[in-house]
Design an enzyme around this catalytic site. Structure first.
Site, PDB file in Angstrom:
ATOM      1  N   GLY A  49       0.776  -1.133   0.155  1.00  0.00           N
ATOM      2  CA  GLY A  49       0.047   0.169  -0.036  1.00  0.00           C
ATOM      3  C   GLY A  49       0.739   1.323  -0.071  1.00  0.00           C
ATOM      4  CG  ASP A 108      -8.489   0.828  10.132  1.00  0.00           C
ATOM      5  OD1 ASP A 108      -9.084   1.323  11.017  1.00  0.00           O
ATOM      6  OD2 ASP A 108      -9.006  -0.287   9.467  1.00  0.00           O
ATOM      7  CB  VAL A 158      -9.830   5.484   1.891  1.00  0.00           C
ATOM      8  CG1 VAL A 158     -10.914   6.441   2.707  1.00  0.00           C
ATOM      9  CG2 VAL A 158      -8.462   5.017   2.648  1.00  0.00           C
TER      10      VAL A 158
END
Ligand code: 5GP
Length: 182
Positions: A49, A108, A158
């Site tokens: 990511g 998160d 997202v």
């Protein structure tokens, strides 16, 4: 910035345009340059990511730096954390006595970073700080200390700018959020 994007079965709407992302990355780079001006940095880049964030951020860095890579997987193919985190070092990770900055795409729950910090602590670095493009502070609730944060966002899923939904969407230059009707 185009409007609604369909990825697999889900629809996403614009959240952060690339111009704002690049301004935030530049600001983080300037802060890191100031904080580490007399040091060498080892960036530990968390794949997959954070590859876009890392590629843009390191081009703002003016002090000598080395790159190492690890892979952390927690989400599987869904939009919620599986809770289990798997960490694989992909490069040598010779971090003994080094000043390390972990580059993450998003924090998160903070679970992934906690596991990474535990893993890196065994390699005896001189210091470890965290730079993340996105932070969900309501979910993370301070479980890990994030020194460099691009944006604080609400606890919604997202995609884009490196972040995926079931492996697609990473190539989007902007960041998108799951539409409310999902
Ligand atoms: P945590 O362990 O902090 O709960 O989650 C960290 C990892 O979960 C991130 O590195 C990322 O891979 C994934 N993740 C967390 N939130 C999101 C999100 O909103 N979108 C995507 N695509 N991945 C997320």
């Amino acid at each position: 910035m185009s409007n609604i994007v369909q990825l697999h079965d889900k629809r996403f709407k614009p959240l952060i345009p690339s111009t704002e992302i690049h301004a935030a990355v530049k600001r983080l780079g300037e802060k890191i340059n100031a904080d580490y001006n007399d040091k060498n940095i080892v960036f530990v880049i968390v794949l997959k990511g954070s590859m876009m964030f890392a590629a843009d951020l390191i081009r703002e860095i003016a002090v000598p730096c080395r790159l190492e890579f690890l892979k952390a997987e927690s989400y599987g193919s869904g939009t919620h954390s599986s809770g289990a985190v798997k960490i694989n070092a992909l490069t040598s990770m010779n971090l003994s006595g080094k000043d390390v900055i972990i580059l993450e795409d998003i924090v998160d729950t903070g679970l992934t970073l906690k596991k990474i910090l535990e893993h890196l602590a065994e390699l005896a670095p001189a210091s470890v700080t965290i730079a993340t493009l996105l932070l969900k502070p309501d979910v993370c609730k301070g479980t890990v200390k994030t020194e460099y944060v691009g944006f604080e966002i609400s606890p919604l899923f997202v995609v884009g700018y490196g972040l995926d939904y079931d492996e697609i969407g990473r190539n989007l230059p902007d960041i998108y959020v799951l539409t409310e009707e999902e």
